[in-house]
Design an enzyme around this catalytic site. Structure first.
Site, PDB file in Angstrom:
ATOM      1  N   ASP A 177       0.855  -1.182   0.000  1.00 19.03           N
ATOM      2  CA  ASP A 177       0.000   0.000   0.000  1.00 19.03           C
ATOM      3  C   ASP A 177       0.892   1.232   0.000  1.00 19.03           C
ATOM      4  O   ASP A 177       2.119   1.122  -0.094  1.00 19.03           O
ATOM      5  CB  ASP A 177      -0.947   0.000   1.211  1.00 19.03           C
ATOM      6  CG  ASP A 177      -2.318   0.569   0.850  1.00 19.03           C
ATOM      7  OD1 ASP A 177      -2.387   1.774   0.523  1.00 19.03           O
ATOM      8  OD2 ASP A 177      -3.310  -0.187   0.870  1.00 19.03           O
ATOM      9  N   HIS A 248      -2.909   3.167  -4.551  1.00 19.08           N
ATOM     10  CA  HIS A 248      -2.316   2.678  -3.297  1.00 19.08           C
ATOM     11  C   HIS A 248      -0.894   2.182  -3.520  1.00 19.08           C
ATOM     12  O   HIS A 248      -0.516   1.111  -3.037  1.00 19.08           O
ATOM     13  CB  HIS A 248      -3.192   1.569  -2.701  1.00 19.08           C
ATOM     14  CG  HIS A 248      -4.487   2.065  -2.125  1.00 19.08           C
ATOM     15  ND1 HIS A 248      -4.553   2.784  -0.956  1.00 19.08           N
ATOM     16  CD2 HIS A 248      -5.763   1.954  -2.566  1.00 19.08           C
ATOM     17  CE1 HIS A 248      -5.819   3.092  -0.689  1.00 19.08           C
ATOM     18  NE2 HIS A 248      -6.575   2.606  -1.666  1.00 19.08           N
ATOM     19  N   GLU A 321      -9.828   2.562  -5.399  1.00 12.31           N
ATOM     20  CA  GLU A 321      -9.493   3.943  -5.040  1.00 12.31           C
ATOM     21  C   GLU A 321      -8.315   4.497  -5.852  1.00 12.31           C
ATOM     22  O   GLU A 321      -7.403   5.114  -5.313  1.00 12.31           O
ATOM     23  CB  GLU A 321      -9.209   4.033  -3.538  1.00 12.31           C
ATOM     24  CG  GLU A 321     -10.432   3.681  -2.694  1.00 12.31           C
ATOM     25  CD  GLU A 321     -10.186   3.736  -1.214  1.00 12.31           C
ATOM     26  OE1 GLU A 321     -11.137   4.038  -0.461  1.00 12.31           O
ATOM     27  OE2 GLU A 321      -9.044   3.467  -0.779  1.00 12.31           O
ATOM     28  N   THR A 463      -5.722  -1.754   9.021  1.00 13.43           N
ATOM     29  CA  THR A 463      -4.976  -1.520  10.253  1.00 13.43           C
ATOM     30  C   THR A 463      -4.418  -0.109  10.401  1.00 13.43           C
ATOM     31  O   THR A 463      -3.448   0.099  11.126  1.00 13.43           O
ATOM     32  CB  THR A 463      -3.825  -2.531  10.369  1.00 13.43           C
ATOM     33  OG1 THR A 463      -2.929  -2.365   9.259  1.00 13.43           O
ATOM     34  CG2 THR A 463      -4.343  -3.951  10.408  1.00 13.43           C
TER      35      THR A 463
END
Length: 547
Positions: A177, A248, A321, A463
Site C-alpha cells: 500500500d 495505493h 481507489e 490496520t
C-alpha cells in the site's frame, strides 16, 4: 446436548454417557489424515499432558480418537461420533477431518486450547453424541492488512491458528500500500530497502494532530512467506496475496520513482506515506510499469503456489481507489489512451487490470480485485471482492463473475463496535457483534444461478489505527466468531437468527479466546488499557446505508 459449539453445526444428536480420555488413549490417523493427526496430537499433548500414543491400527485407539476419510460426506464436511468405542472423526476430505478435530477440541473444553496443562488432575471427557456438519460457503475468509501496520510473521501464524479454530479457510494478505511494501522481491531490492519503512506514523484519523515519530516498517522475506503458506496449507487454509495496483502504490513509487507519473509530479521527492486516506500518487499506465509488476508477480507466484490450499490460484490485484487526476493531466497517460483507442481514464484502468488478468490466466492463475475493477469492463475470468456495498457484487454476479461479499458497511472490522465514548479510535459505522451475526452474504435479488457465483464472504481488517497485535485482536474479536458462523452455518433469514442463543454460546467461547490469549473486546465494553483517550477517529452516525 452441548450448546456452545461455534460455528453452529448442522446436526447434533446427544447420546447417553461420555468418553473418558486417559493416559492409555491412542490416536489413529487413517490414510490421508496423517497431517491432521500430527496437528491434533500436538495440540492435545500440549493442552492435556496425556501421551496420546500413535496407534498403528484403528483397534489400538479403542477409547481414544480415530481419524478417517469418508469421501461420501463431501468437501470439508465431517461427522464426529463419540461413544463407548471412543471418538471417531470422519471427513469428506482431510480438511473436513480437520474441522471435525476442531469441533472435538471445543467439546473437550476451553482448557484444550492452552499450550500446557493447567491442572494435572483434570479428567478429560467428551459427551456421547453425533455431530454432522458441512460448510455453507466455500470461501470463508479474513483479510489482514499488514501494509499499514506491519504484523510480524509470528503474528500471521497465530492468526492462521485462530482462523482454523473458527473453520475459516482463506487468508487474504494485503501486502502492499502507500504506507509500506511487505514482500521481498529479489530483483527489486529497493521495494523493501526503501518501501517497507516510513519515517513516522499518523496516530488516529488523518485529521488528528498526533504523530508517532518513530520509524515504522518491516517485511516478510521470501522464506517467511513460504513458511506462512506451508503453515496455512497444513491447516487447509489458502493464502491469497494482494499487490495493489494502480492506486495505493506510493511505497513502490518511493522506491522506484520511474513507476509514478513523473511528468506531473516530482516522483523522486516522494517518500513512503506516513498518513491515511486516498492517495493521489498512482502508477504510470505504461508498458514499463507493466513489465516491472510482471517481474514482481513472477516471484510472487513462486512464493504462493496454486496448489497450496483453497483458492490459492487467486492473486488479488487491488484496483480500488485509483484517483485518476494525474492521468488526466499526464501527457504520457493521454498518449497511451490515444494509442490504445480507449474512451477515458476508467478504460485505461480496465486496460491495466485486464493485462494482468490475461498474464495470470496464461500461468494458470486467476485475478481477483476490489469492485472498482468493474469500471471500464472486466475480463471474463476475473473475480470481484465487493467492498463498497452489495451493488458491485450483484453487478459482477449478473455479468458472470465469481464474487466474494465483504461490504464495508457490514464486515469491515476496523469499524467501531459501540457508540460509547470509550471505544478506541472510533472509525465508521457502529457494527456490533449482533450486526455481524445478522449479516447476510447472499443478496435476495440474485437468481439461483447468480447466487452460485457468490463464492462466499470474508471480514476485512484494515490496520490504519491498529498499531499492534492487541489492537488487531480488539477490533477482530469477538466479531470474527460471528462472521465465521455466518460463513459456515446454515442460518435462517437475518431477522430470524437466534442471537441470544449465539450470545449464550459465546459465554463459553470467550473462555476459549482467553485460553488462546486473544485480547478481544469484552461484551461489557473496552477494558481500561484498551481505550485510546483523545485519539481522533472518524465515527459515522446512524445505520449504514444498504448499498
Amino acid at each position: 446436548m452441548p450448546t456452545s459449539l461455534i460455528p453452529a453445526p448442522r446436526s447434533v444428536v446427544a447420546g447417553a454417557g461420555e468418553t473418558r480420555l486417559t493416559e492409555d488413549s491412542g490416536l489413529y490417523a487413517g490414510a490421508g489424515t496423517e497431517g491432521v493427526g500430527r496437528w491434533l496430537a500436538g495440540v492435545l499433548r500440549a493442552a492435556t499432558g496425556l501421551p496420546w500414543r500413535e496407534a498403528r491400527e484403528p483397534s489400538e485407539a479403542h477409547e481414544g480418537v480415530r481419524l478417517a476419510l469418508a469421501p461420501e460426506l463431501g468437501q470439508e464436511a465431517y461427522r464426529l461420533v463419540s461413544g463407548p468405542a471412543g471418538v471417531l472423526v470422519e471427513g469428506g476430505d482431510a480438511a473436513g477431518v480437520l474441522h471435525g478435530a476442531q469441533t472435538l477440541r471445543q467439546l473437550l473444553g476451553a482448557d484444550a486450547f492452552r499450550r500446557a496443562p493447567v491442572r494435572r488432575d483434570r479428567v478429560w471427557t467428551v459427551p456421547h453424541l453425533t455431530v454432522e456438519d458441512a460448510p455453507r460457503f466455500r470461501w470463508r475468509g479474513l483479510m489482514l492488512d499488514v501494509a499499514r501496520h506491519f504484523m510480524p510473521k509470528e503474528g500471521v501464524l497465530r492468526y492462521l491458528d485462530l482462523m482454523s479454530a473458527h473453520k475459516l479457510n482463506v487468508l487474504h494478505l494485503h501486502l502492499t500500500d502507500d504506507q509500506g511494501w511487505r514482500v521481498e522481491i529479489r530483483r527489486y531490492p529497493r521495494l523493501t530497502d526503501v518501501g517497507s519503512w516510513r519515517s513516522r506514523t499518523k496516530i488516529g484519523h488523518r485529521a488528528s494532530d498526533l504523530w508517532d515519530e518513530r520509524p515504522h516498517g518491516g517485511h516478510y522475506t521470501q522464506d517467511d512467506l513460504r513458511e506462512i503458506v506451508a503453515y496455512a496449507a497444513e491447516r487447509h487454509i489458502g493464502v491469497v496475496p494482494e499487490i495493489d495496483v494502480p492506486g495505493h502504490s506510493q511505497a513502490a513509487i518511493a522506491a522506484y520513482p520511474e513507476l509514478g507519473n513523473s511528468d506531473v509530479v516530482d516522483t523522486a521527492a516522494l517518500t513512503v506515506w506516513d498518513t491515511w486516506g486516498i492517495n493521489p500518487n498512482v502508477l504510470a499506465p505504461t508498458e514499463d510499469t507493466l513489465r516491472f509488476y510482471e517481474g514482481v508477480l513472477e516471484e510472487l507466484l513462486e512464493l504462493f503456489p496454486a496448489d497450496a490450499g483453497p483458492f490459492s490460484r487467486f492473486v488479488h490485484m487491488g484496483g480500488d481507489e485509483c484517483v485518476k487526476d494525474q492521468w488526466r493531466v499526464s501527457r504520457t497517460a493521454r498518449e497511451q489512451i490515444a494509442k490504445l483507442g480507449l474512451a477515458d481514464e476508467d478504460a485505461l484502468q480496465s486496460w491495466f487490470i485486464g493485462h494482468f488478468d490475461r498474464w495470470l490466466a496464461e500461468r494458470g492463475r486467476r485475478l481477483i480485485g476490489w469492485d472498482e475493477i468493474l469500471q471500464g469492463g472486466l475480463a471474463p475470468g476475473a473475480a470481484v471482492s465487493s467492498w463498497r456495498g452489495y451493488a458491485g457484487g450483484i453487478a459482477a454476479a449478473r455479468a458472470g463473475h465469481d464474487v466474494v461479499m465483504c461490504p464495508e458497511q457490514q464486515v469491515y472490522l476496523d469499524h467501531r463496535q459501540d457508540a460509547g465514548p470509550d471505544e478506541p479510535v472510533p472509525i465508521g459505522y457502529v457494527r456490533t457483534l449482533e450486526d455481524v451475526y445478522r449479516f447476510e452474504p447472499l443478496p435476495a435479488e440474485l437468481t439461483p444461478e447468480e447466487r452460485g457465483r457468490v463464492l462466499g464472504t470474508q471480514a476485512n481488517v484494515w490496520t490504519e489505527v491498529m498499531e499492534d497485535q492487541g489492537r488487531v485482536d480488539y477490533q477482530t474479536f469477538p466479531r470474527l466468531a460471528a462472521l465465521a458462523e455466518v460463513a459456515w452455518s446454515e442460518l435462517p433469514h437475518p431477522d430470524g437468527r437466534d442471537f441470544p442463543g449465539f450470545e449464550r454460546r459465546m459465554t463459553e467461547h470467550y473462555r476459549r479466546l482467553d485460553a488462546l490469549g486473544v485480547a478481544y473486546r469484552p461484551p461489557t465494553g473496552p477494558r481500561p488499557w484498551q481505550r485510546r483517550p483523545r485519539v481522533l477517529g472518524r465515527p459515522i452516525d446512524g445505520p449504514p446505508p444498504a448499498l
